[in-house]
Enzyme design. Structure first.
Site, PDB file in Angstrom:
ATOM      1  N   PRO A 178      15.052  -5.199   5.454  1.00 46.97           N
ATOM      2  CA  PRO A 178      16.344  -4.732   5.280  1.00 46.97           C
ATOM      3  C   PRO A 178      16.489  -3.892   4.004  1.00 46.97           C
ATOM      4  O   PRO A 178      15.939  -4.482   3.015  1.00 46.97           O
ATOM      5  CB  PRO A 178      17.244  -5.776   5.533  1.00 46.97           C
ATOM      6  CG  PRO A 178      16.232  -6.956   5.288  1.00 46.97           C
ATOM      7  CD  PRO A 178      14.977  -6.674   5.914  1.00 46.97           C
ATOM      8  N   ASN A 179      17.011  -2.965   4.063  1.00 44.71           N
ATOM      9  CA  ASN A 179      17.345  -2.245   2.784  1.00 44.71           C
ATOM     10  C   ASN A 179      16.674  -1.223   2.333  1.00 44.71           C
ATOM     11  O   ASN A 179      16.565  -0.487   1.363  1.00 44.71           O
ATOM     12  CB  ASN A 179      18.108  -3.138   1.727  1.00 44.71           C
ATOM     13  CG  ASN A 179      19.316  -3.864   1.935  1.00 44.71           C
ATOM     14  OD1 ASN A 179      20.237  -2.845   2.702  1.00 44.71           O
ATOM     15  ND2 ASN A 179      19.496  -5.157   1.917  1.00 44.71           N
ATOM     16  N   ARG A 186      18.902   3.534  -4.024  1.00 45.55           N
ATOM     17  CA  ARG A 186      19.532   2.009  -4.669  1.00 45.55           C
ATOM     18  C   ARG A 186      18.431   1.734  -5.605  1.00 45.55           C
ATOM     19  O   ARG A 186      17.435   1.910  -5.678  1.00 45.55           O
ATOM     20  CB  ARG A 186      19.812   0.996  -3.606  1.00 45.55           C
ATOM     21  CG  ARG A 186      18.314   0.436  -3.257  1.00 45.55           C
ATOM     22  CD  ARG A 186      18.399  -1.037  -2.232  1.00 45.55           C
ATOM     23  NE  ARG A 186      16.947  -1.594  -2.281  1.00 45.55           N
ATOM     24  CZ  ARG A 186      16.908  -2.721  -1.896  1.00 45.55           C
ATOM     25  NH1 ARG A 186      17.821  -3.674  -2.159  1.00 45.55           N
ATOM     26  NH2 ARG A 186      15.728  -3.156  -1.754  1.00 45.55           N
ATOM     27  N   TYR A 191      13.216   0.055  -7.962  1.00 46.22           N
ATOM     28  CA  TYR A 191      12.640   0.510  -6.772  1.00 46.22           C
ATOM     29  C   TYR A 191      11.877   1.905  -6.798  1.00 46.22           C
ATOM     30  O   TYR A 191      11.316   2.479  -5.809  1.00 46.22           O
ATOM     31  CB  TYR A 191      13.558   0.385  -5.563  1.00 46.22           C
ATOM     32  CG  TYR A 191      13.707  -1.061  -5.165  1.00 46.22           C
ATOM     33  CD1 TYR A 191      12.778  -1.961  -4.633  1.00 46.22           C
ATOM     34  CD2 TYR A 191      15.193  -1.479  -5.219  1.00 46.22           C
ATOM     35  CE1 TYR A 191      13.451  -3.193  -4.316  1.00 46.22           C
ATOM     36  CE2 TYR A 191      15.614  -2.911  -5.128  1.00 46.22           C
ATOM     37  CZ  TYR A 191      14.600  -3.667  -4.824  1.00 46.22           C
ATOM     38  OH  TYR A 191      14.982  -5.237  -4.742  1.00 46.22           O
ATOM     39  N   ASN A 243       7.035  -6.186   4.048  1.00 51.30           N
ATOM     40  CA  ASN A 243       7.934  -6.369   3.046  1.00 51.30           C
ATOM     41  C   ASN A 243       9.121  -6.755   3.816  1.00 51.30           C
ATOM     42  O   ASN A 243       9.627  -6.204   4.344  1.00 51.30           O
ATOM     43  CB  ASN A 243       8.172  -4.823   2.148  1.00 51.30           C
ATOM     44  CG  ASN A 243       9.124  -5.331   1.033  1.00 51.30           C
ATOM     45  OD1 ASN A 243       9.693  -6.459   1.161  1.00 51.30           O
ATOM     46  ND2 ASN A 243       9.322  -4.387  -0.007  1.00 51.30           N
ATOM     47  N   ALA A 246      15.091  -9.103   1.826  1.00 53.84           N
ATOM     48  CA  ALA A 246      15.775 -10.292   1.275  1.00 53.84           C
ATOM     49  C   ALA A 246      15.447 -11.426   2.496  1.00 53.84           C
ATOM     50  O   ALA A 246      15.744 -12.592   2.030  1.00 53.84           O
ATOM     51  CB  ALA A 246      17.107 -10.130   1.263  1.00 53.84           C
ATOM     52  N   HIS A 249      13.502 -14.487   1.529  1.00 54.10           N
ATOM     53  CA  HIS A 249      13.869 -15.519   0.794  1.00 54.10           C
ATOM     54  C   HIS A 249      14.527 -16.906   1.653  1.00 54.10           C
ATOM     55  O   HIS A 249      14.465 -18.083   1.271  1.00 54.10           O
ATOM     56  CB  HIS A 249      14.804 -15.503  -0.126  1.00 54.10           C
ATOM     57  CG  HIS A 249      14.566 -14.245  -1.125  1.00 54.10           C
ATOM     58  ND1 HIS A 249      13.214 -14.135  -1.893  1.00 54.10           N
ATOM     59  CD2 HIS A 249      15.008 -12.979  -1.203  1.00 54.10           C
ATOM     60  CE1 HIS A 249      13.210 -12.977  -2.317  1.00 54.10           C
ATOM     61  NE2 HIS A 249      14.241 -12.258  -1.972  1.00 54.10           N
ATOM     62  N   GLU A 267       1.963  -9.801   2.195  1.00 54.21           N
ATOM     63  CA  GLU A 267       3.367  -9.771   1.795  1.00 54.21           C
ATOM     64  C   GLU A 267       3.556  -8.888   0.563  1.00 54.21           C
ATOM     65  O   GLU A 267       2.636  -9.122  -0.447  1.00 54.21           O
ATOM     66  CB  GLU A 267       3.848 -10.877   1.549  1.00 54.21           C
ATOM     67  CG  GLU A 267       5.421 -10.606   1.236  1.00 54.21           C
ATOM     68  CD  GLU A 267       5.985 -12.474   1.359  1.00 54.21           C
ATOM     69  OE1 GLU A 267       6.077 -13.090   2.310  1.00 54.21           O
ATOM     70  OE2 GLU A 267       6.630 -12.551   0.129  1.00 54.21           O
ATOM     71  N   HIS A 269       6.150  -7.029  -2.215  1.00 50.10           N
ATOM     72  CA  HIS A 269       7.541  -6.561  -2.895  1.00 50.10           C
ATOM     73  C   HIS A 269       7.260  -5.727  -3.875  1.00 50.10           C
ATOM     74  O   HIS A 269       6.301  -5.634  -4.955  1.00 50.10           O
ATOM     75  CB  HIS A 269       7.977  -7.888  -3.439  1.00 50.10           C
ATOM     76  CG  HIS A 269       8.265  -9.024  -2.545  1.00 50.10           C
ATOM     77  ND1 HIS A 269       9.309  -8.829  -1.491  1.00 50.10           N
ATOM     78  CD2 HIS A 269       7.364 -10.119  -2.048  1.00 50.10           C
ATOM     79  CE1 HIS A 269       9.150  -9.822  -0.702  1.00 50.10           C
ATOM     80  NE2 HIS A 269       8.166 -10.756  -0.991  1.00 50.10           N
ATOM     81  N   SER A 271       9.412  -5.274  -6.594  1.00 54.64           N
ATOM     82  CA  SER A 271       9.620  -5.641  -7.663  1.00 54.64           C
ATOM     83  C   SER A 271       8.739  -6.930  -7.862  1.00 54.64           C
ATOM     84  O   SER A 271       8.493  -7.425  -6.914  1.00 54.64           O
ATOM     85  CB  SER A 271      11.142  -5.851  -7.973  1.00 54.64           C
ATOM     86  OG  SER A 271      11.584  -6.993  -6.962  1.00 54.64           O
ATOM     87  N   ARG A 276      13.092 -12.101 -11.290  1.00 52.71           N
ATOM     88  CA  ARG A 276      14.566 -11.608 -11.097  1.00 52.71           C
ATOM     89  C   ARG A 276      15.366 -12.927 -10.628  1.00 52.71           C
ATOM     90  O   ARG A 276      15.103 -14.072 -11.257  1.00 52.71           O
ATOM     91  CB  ARG A 276      14.577 -10.711  -9.776  1.00 52.71           C
ATOM     92  CG  ARG A 276      13.779  -9.319 -10.193  1.00 52.71           C
ATOM     93  CD  ARG A 276      13.682  -8.466  -9.032  1.00 52.71           C
ATOM     94  NE  ARG A 276      14.866  -7.795  -8.854  1.00 52.71           N
ATOM     95  CZ  ARG A 276      15.296  -7.311  -7.512  1.00 52.71           C
ATOM     96  NH1 ARG A 276      14.402  -6.829  -6.705  1.00 52.71           N
ATOM     97  NH2 ARG A 276      16.448  -6.707  -7.533  1.00 52.71           N
ATOM     98  N   ARG A 280      15.810 -15.246  -5.605  1.00 50.00           N
ATOM     99  CA  ARG A 280      14.437 -14.437  -5.250  1.00 50.00           C
ATOM    100  C   ARG A 280      12.987 -15.057  -5.539  1.00 50.00           C
ATOM    101  O   ARG A 280      11.847 -14.565  -4.985  1.00 50.00           O
ATOM    102  CB  ARG A 280      14.477 -13.133  -5.926  1.00 50.00           C
ATOM    103  CG  ARG A 280      15.463 -12.223  -5.414  1.00 50.00           C
ATOM    104  CD  ARG A 280      15.402 -10.829  -6.022  1.00 50.00           C
ATOM    105  NE  ARG A 280      16.731 -10.280  -6.145  1.00 50.00           N
ATOM    106  CZ  ARG A 280      17.468  -9.575  -5.195  1.00 50.00           C
ATOM    107  NH1 ARG A 280      16.608  -9.205  -3.926  1.00 50.00           N
ATOM    108  NH2 ARG A 280      18.764  -8.780  -5.256  1.00 50.00           N
TER     109      ARG A 280
END
Ligand code: S3P
Length: 314
Positions: A178-179, A186, A191, A243, A246, A249, A267, A269, A271, A276, A280
């Site tokens: 997602p996202n 964003r 990112y 990836n 969210a 988590h 996996e 990510h 960031s 953070r 997260r």
């Protein structure tokens, strides 16, 4: 290592190309028609004449069951109609990569020439029968093919050499949750400003250089990601870069999907999730992955390619 299953219309070269692939890859070769001829001590024409097509199809199904039990990987040249029975196709697919040897009616007509060993082409006008059966069968070949390989302008050696290379390629998938489709829009500070499609292009280019076959997928929906991971299982995919966004988590459902497909997953990510917000810092998915790469921006996906290469070569 999976079986290499050659499917396609009569006369498209399954037997001759299959034998050569087996030779190049040092694998055992099986021709389903040949096995049936041996078992029955009769030609295919005689079997059709004496017992009919339905009986021949039963013999094919029995043979598929035997072949599926093979302990060693095989190159299998199938009879052109074997996929008419979806059970045969599904059984062979469990442990096989399906290569559809695509040939047009001209090529098939030319290849078959005056060979009269195919009962379905006897009687009427051969060319018209080829076109009619081809129209009927093409959707089935397409449905089951993992790889579609056009043979029209190539000889047997060229086809076999290219296919041996293709068949040995590991298939991997890049899955973004997602996202991630909003990457480049964003929080560019975190990112980056490149879009997901830019990143996917770079990853695909690198993956191909590393000898992978790759496809990319993104979804904002948990269920779609799970469906896709399960599809990877059914398609016999060798490795996944994921990836989960969210979902990382808190999605026990994505976690369970990863654990159940038994495919190595890396996996990623972009960031550094540990730098953070508190929420997260937890990944419920990482414990069922081979490892986690985070904090290196889009380069993390490239690192994951190398990680998979290393894992899959072991
Ligand atoms: C058939 C194809 C033939 C053989 C039989 C039926 C078919 O094998 O199994 O004549 O239905 O397409 P090839 O594809 O090797 O010619």
């Amino acid at each position: 290592m999976k079986n290499i299953v050659l499917i396609g219309f009569m006369g498209c070269g399954k037997t001759s190309i299959g034998k050569k692939i087996a030779e190049i890859l040092n694998m055992d070769f099986v021709d389903t028609d040949e096995k049936i001829i041996q078992k029955m001590g009769m030609s295919i024409n005689e079997i059709f004449k004496k017992y009919g097509e339905e009986y021949f199809r039963e013999l094919e199904s029995m043979l598929c069951e035997q072949i599926a039990e093979s302990k060693v990987p095989l190159v299998i040249a199938t009879g052109g109609g074997i996929i008419k029975n979806s059970d045969n196709a599904e059984l062979l697919k469990e442990n096989g990569k399906f290569i559809y040897l695509e040939a047009n009616a001209d090529k098939i007509y030319e290849n078959i020439g005056d060979d009269d060993t195919r009962p379905l082409l006897m009687g009427g006008d051969k060319r018209i029968t080829i076109e009619r059966l081809l129209d009927e069968r093409i959707p089935m070949y397409y449905e089951y093919a993992d790889i579609i390989f056009n043979t029209n302008d190539k000889n047997v050696e060229e086809c076999a050499e290219e296919l041996a290379e293709i068949a040995m390629k590991k298939s991997i998938r890049l899955v973004n949750g997602p996202n991630l489709n909003f990457t480049g829009i964003r929080e560019k500070g975190i990112y980056g400003s490149r879009t997901l499609s830019d990143i996917e292009d770079t990853v695909m280019e690198k993956a191909e250089k590393l000898g992978f076959e790759i496809e990319c997928f993104q979804s904002n929906y948990e269920g779609e990601i799970i469906d896709y991971l399960q599809k990877c299982y059914f398609d016999g995919i060798d490795g996944i870069i994921l990836n989960p966004g969210a979902y990382t988590h808190y999605s026990y459902a994505v976690r369970d999907a990863i654990a159940s497909v038994s495919i190595p997953v890396v996996e990623v990510h972009m960031s550094n999730i540990h730098k953070r917000e508190e929420f997260r810092h937890t990944s419920v998915t990482a414990p069922v992955c081979e490892g986690q790469i985070c904090g290196f921006g889009e380069f993390g996906y490239i690192m994951a390619l190398y990680a998979l290469k290393n894992l899959l070569e072991k």
